[in-house]
Structures are given as C-alpha cells and as structure tokens.
Design an enzyme around this catalytic site. Structure first.
Site, mmCIF file in Angstrom:
data_model
loop_
_atom_site.group_PDB
_atom_site.id
_atom_site.type_symbol
_atom_site.label_atom_id
_atom_site.label_comp_id
_atom_site.label_asym_id
_atom_site.label_seq_id
_atom_site.Cartn_x
_atom_site.Cartn_y
_atom_site.Cartn_z
ATOM 1 N N THR A 115 0.879 -1.181 0.000
ATOM 2 C CA THR A 115 0.000 0.000 0.000
ATOM 3 C C THR A 115 0.911 1.223 0.000
ATOM 4 O O THR A 115 2.135 1.097 0.111
ATOM 5 C CB THR A 115 -0.891 0.053 1.263
ATOM 6 O OG1 THR A 115 -0.048 0.391 2.382
ATOM 7 C CG2 THR A 115 -1.586 -1.264 1.536
ATOM 8 N N ASP A 116 0.317 2.413 -0.109
ATOM 9 C CA ASP A 116 1.143 3.621 -0.074
ATOM 10 C C ASP A 116 1.868 3.754 1.269
ATOM 11 O O ASP A 116 3.005 4.195 1.333
ATOM 12 C CB ASP A 116 0.281 4.868 -0.332
ATOM 13 C CG ASP A 116 -0.166 4.919 -1.789
ATOM 14 O OD1 ASP A 116 0.494 4.259 -2.636
ATOM 15 O OD2 ASP A 116 -1.181 5.571 -2.086
ATOM 16 N N CYS A 117 1.177 3.379 2.346
ATOM 17 C CA CYS A 117 1.810 3.519 3.659
ATOM 18 C C CYS A 117 2.611 2.283 4.073
ATOM 19 O O CYS A 117 3.457 2.353 4.964
ATOM 20 C CB CYS A 117 0.769 3.890 4.712
ATOM 21 S SG CYS A 117 -0.747 2.938 4.602
ATOM 22 N N TYR A 118 2.326 1.138 3.449
ATOM 23 C CA TYR A 118 3.085 -0.102 3.718
ATOM 24 C C TYR A 118 3.532 -0.686 2.384
ATOM 25 O O TYR A 118 2.950 -1.649 1.892
ATOM 26 C CB TYR A 118 2.216 -1.117 4.478
ATOM 27 C CG TYR A 118 1.895 -0.702 5.894
ATOM 28 C CD1 TYR A 118 2.769 -1.022 6.931
ATOM 29 C CD2 TYR A 118 0.744 0.023 6.182
ATOM 30 C CE1 TYR A 118 2.486 -0.625 8.224
ATOM 31 C CE2 TYR A 118 0.457 0.431 7.471
ATOM 32 C CZ TYR A 118 1.335 0.103 8.495
ATOM 33 O OH TYR A 118 1.058 0.481 9.774
#
Ligand code: SF4
Ligand code: SF4
Lengths: 404, 138
Positions: A138-141
């Site tokens: 994901t964008d954050c992970y």
C-alpha cells in the site's frame, strides 16, 4: 472459621502459608476431618498437562523498513501458516496449523510431523524461527516480501492465548470398528483394542472446584511454566453437563480461556505434539491454586480418582457422527489401573494427558506459593454457571440460497 | 518371502560398480534402502532390507561377499528420548510386549524395558512428541 484471600496472601508474604497438592489433601482430610483441615490448610494446588487444542500465540514482530502490512497477505512461520488478518505486524499462530506442504491425510494416516504447536515450542525454547511474509503493498506499507529469522527475545510482545483449555473431564475413547482409527485421543486399535483417556482426574483444576466457586475470570494461574491468568470461560464451556453428587461432571463440561506472557514460559510445559492421522497440537501445562476459604471449598478439593467418572465413547461411529450413545461409565481409579472392562471385555488403558507431569506442576505451584513468589488473586467475575450459562448447541445448518 | 536387514560396507574400489543392481537382477530380490552414505575416504555404507525367497537372499549375500563386500546383519535398538517424552502413557496400551509400561501407578510414571522390546516399531508414530527413536546397530 472462614478465611479471605487477603489473609492467605498475608500468610504467603510472611512465609506461614500451608499449601498442599490436590493429591495430598485427600489423606489430610481423611485423617483430620474437614473442620480441622480447613483451618490448617490455606491453599490446594492442582495441575494438568496434556494436548490442548484451541491453543495458540500472538506476537508483534516489529516494523520493517520500508514497512510491510502482513494483514490481508500470507505469513509463514517455519513454513506453517499464521493468521495475518489483524494488522500490519501482529500474527497469531494456532497450535493445529499444519505446515504448508504437509501431505496431510493424503496417505492415511498422515504423519503431521510439524505444525503450529511445534512453532510455539521452538519460539519458547529461544530458537530462531523463519518468518516469510507476502503482502500486497500500500502507499503507507509499500513492502511486499519479507524473509527473516525471528527470535522470541526480539519480539515486542509474545502472548500465549488459548481459547479453550483445562477441560473439566473428558471422554474415554475406544474403537468398536474392525480397523485401526487415528484420533486426537491417539491411535485406537480395532475391536476395543485399547481405551484412551485425557484428564488429570483428582489433580485436574476444574474437577477440584466443580462449581467454579474460586476459579473465575482474573484468577492467576501457572501457565506453561510462568504466571498466566484466566481470561474468560473457554469455548464450549458447558456447566450443564450431568454431574455426580460430589459435583463433578460425568461428561466434558467447563473450560477456560487462558492468557500469559509467552516470553516467560518454558518448553517443559509447552510441547508441540503430533497425532498420526489427526494433526498437530500443543501440550500445555496448567496449574491452578484453590484458596481454602471455607469447608465447602475444601470438601470439593478432596475428590479422588475413584469418585470421578468419565464416559466411554466409540470414536469409530458415535463421536464422528454426533450420536449421544455412551458405552458405559468408568472412574479414573479404574482408568489408571491399566485396564477397564467394556462390554465384558478387558481393555488396556492409556492416558493422553500426563498425570506425572500434572503432579509435577501441582508441586511446582505449591513450592512457588510457599516461597512467596506466587500470590493468589480474587476472581474479577464468575464463570457462567448452571444458573446462567447458555445451552451448548450443535450447529443448525441452513441451506444457502443462491442470489439472483 | 522373507526379509533380512543387512549393513554392507563397500571398500573404495567397489564403489562405482553396479553391485546392488546385479543383486536385484540376478537374484530376483526386492530391497529397501534404509540408509546410505559414503564416508570421506570413499568407503560406502548401505543399510539394506532384502526381501525375497530365503534361498535367493542367501545366494545374494554370498555373491556380495564374493565381491569383497563386508556384510553384517543388523539389529534395531529402540530408545526413548526422555528429554522429549512428556510421560503421557499413550504408548503403553499400544506396545504389545509391555516394554513400555507404567512403573508406578501412583505417579503414573512411564518406563521402558529394553529387554522386552521386540523392535516392532508400533509405538513410534503414536507417540505424540515423537520421543521414541529407532537406532540401527550392527
Ligand atoms: S518397538 Fe514394539 S515392543 Fe518395542 S517398545 Fe515399541 S511397541 Fe513396544
Ligand atoms: S507416548 Fe511418547 S511421550 Fe508419551 S509416555 Fe510414551 S514415550 Fe513418553
């Protein structure tokens, strides 16, 4: 004269506490009588050590750089799948999880040489365990793959959390069919070839407090070699099981959900085990202290093997098909003698739960309390009793309708 | 049809010759390789279970000896790894000879009497922590 838990804890602090095991108390009460013994004895310790499904552990392995979110992805611990659907780096490994490439029962009976219970044992032993994670990113992970060794000492938290342990009595399993069967109660030889039982009987925690007068939510216990707590009633907790006059249930009844710090535990009391043809699980050691607050509570702890009965159940038909038939009732003194009689036949018995290890736990807990390192707790809430527990039900299957 | 377990020691100069192949082909024997290894100085050790007609097994073994192969017959030793054993007793009602037994009914301690053991291996897989081990000795 009734005692309180505070008074007992004071005695633990000052080193004056009198602690005996659930085995020793039988003779003491026999000699001294209930009244005198209730004054003298402060705590009775119980113990059990056996394979307990519905065991597992969760832990937080720490964030990576860049970060990865295992949730929604796949995680393997020594090639055994762990549950990821919690968050980014929290995993739960269940005792009965089987290794990813395990042939299972394709060639019956399967070996089930390694599974979740063994992973937990290796973690507890301080051995490195291989962690493999596949994530979707994901964008954050953003990270999608992780292969690393982990060790319990580096984990942020590692917690044993078992949703059903310490069964209050259990079935005696036999096999009426003409071929060997492989069950979670061991290998059962054909035509009543053997009988396997699984309870510590007179030492078993819930058989010494059959109506859960002292054991409840919040009770501090010995769990896997360290301190743990009763977190809740276990799944399938069924106080409605039929009982003898002494209060002990004649069928599997109450259960406990237990929790404790895995980092403090020991592989002596947490052991990965395999049942051929069935699967893997974890053998768990549990000991529970019973504060002798009054004569009634003391009386329950004096129950002996000859006064606890279990139902003999055919695991070739009645058990798998959910039929209520029972072949008879036997007591634990008979079971521990090495043979019982079923349908006029002498049948050799084996324990699956370890009485000698249960005794070791009851004695260890006794020593910990005497040394002042283990104190008692007042339960925070009661376990559901016969008065208020919901009925334990089988599944009511309902047809699934296709949506148009 | 009988079976016999043997340990074969191949000297260096025999290691690349198809001895086992010939054994099967010419003596009509079936076999299981229980263990095979080559030592650092290139001696080969193989633990074989030969199955077939008794006379043919004898002839096959004679053939091996004639080739300069050293043969010993094998015996199995069953051992309980007490560090792994959880003292459950699951093996006790499985063991046909009471080699695995409860030595004290009060503590329910499980013990092993090697003298009584016939190495049938029935106990190996039913032992939940797999604490019972087979050791091959010659
Ligand atoms: S190998 Fe056979 S005889 Fe020996 S201990 Fe095991 S079950 Fe008993
Ligand atoms: S079955 Fe295995 S663990 Fe259990 S008593 Fe026998 S040897 Fe020990």
């Amino acid at each position: 004269m009734a005692k309180t838990i505070e008074e007992i804890n004071e005695k633990i602090k000052s080193g004056k506490v009198v602690v005996v095991t659930a085995e020793e108390i039988i003779d003491i009460v026999d000699k001294k009588g209930l009244e005198k013994a209730a004054q003298e004895v402060d705590v009775v310790t119980t113990g059990t050590f056996g394979p307990m499904c519905s065991s597992g552990a969760y832990f937080n392995f720490g964030h990576t750089k860049p970060k990865i979110k295992a949730g929604g992805g796949i995680a393997l611990l020594n090639n055994v799948p762990a549950y990821t659907g919690w968050a980014a780096v929290d995993l739960y490994i269940g005792a009965t999880a089987t290794a990813k490439d395990d042939p299972l029962n394709k060639i019956h009976p399967g070996e089930f040489a390694y599974g979740g219970g063994h992973v937990i044992e290796e973690l507890v032993s301080g051995k490195d365990v291989k962690l493999h994670v596949e994530a979707y990113g994901t964008d954050c992970y953003p990270r999608k793959h992780l292969d690393t060794l982990i060790n319990i000492k580096d984990l942020n938290e590692a917690v044993l959390f078992n949703s059903r342990n310490a069964y209050q009595n259990y079935n005696v399993a036999v096999n009426l069919s003409n071929k060997t069967i492989y069950t979670y109660l061991g290998t059962l030889k054909p035509n009543l070839g053997n009988a396997n039982y699984c309870s510590a009987g007179q030492l078993s925690p819930l058989l010494n407090d059959p109506f859960y007068k002292t054991i409840g939510i919040g009770t501090r216990i010995f769990l896997g070699g360290a301190e743990g707590y009763v977190a809740w009633q276990g799944t399938q907790h069924n106080p409605h099981a039929p009982r003898l006059d002494n209060g002990t249930p004649k069928r599997p009844a109450g259960t406990l959900a237990v929790i404790g710090d895995l980092k403090q535990m020991s592989p002596r009391y947490l052991k990965g085990v395999s049942f051929i043809g069935y699967g893997t699980t974890l053998a768990v050691g549990i000991g529970i202290p019973i504060p002798i607050l009054n004569e009634e509570i003391l009386k329950y702890t004096t129950v002996k093997d000859a006064e606890i009965t279990a139902a003999v159940v055919d695991y070739s038909d009645a058990y798998p098909n959910g039929k209520p038939e029972v072949l008879g009732e036997v007591n634990y003194e008979q079971l521990k003698s090495g043979s019982i009689e079923i349908k006029g036949k002498k049948v050799a018995t084996s324990g699956i739960s370890s009485y000698s290890r249960a005794l070791e736990i009851a004695n260890t807990l006794k020593d910990l309390i005497k040394k002042g390192t283990f104190s008692l707790t007042q339960k925070v809430a009661d376990l559901p009793s016969r008065d208020n527990a919901p009925k334990f039900k089988p599944l009511n299957e309902r047809p699934v309708k296709e949506e148009k | 049809m009988t079976s016999r377990k043997i340990v074969i020691n191949f000297p260096k100069d025999l290691i690349d010759r198809p001895i086992v192949y010939k054994l099967i082909k010419e003596y009509d024997l079936e076999f299981n390789i229980l263990k095979a290894s080559i030592t650092p100085d290139s001696e080969g050790i193989m633990v074989l279970e030969l199955m077939g007609d008794k006379k043919k097994i004898d002839d096959g073994i004679k053939y091996l000896k004639d080739q300069g192969v050293k043969i010993e017959s094998l015996s199995k030793d069953i051992k309980v790894n007490w560090d792994k054993c959880i003292q459950c007793g699951a093996c006790v009602s499985i063991c046909p000879t009471e080699a695995l037994y409860i030595s004290d009914r009060k503590t329910m301690k499980v013990d092993f009497d090697a003298e009584k053991c016939i190495a049938c291996e029935l106990c190996i897989r039913p032992c939940p922590p797999r604490a019972i081990e087979v050791h091959y000795t010659t």
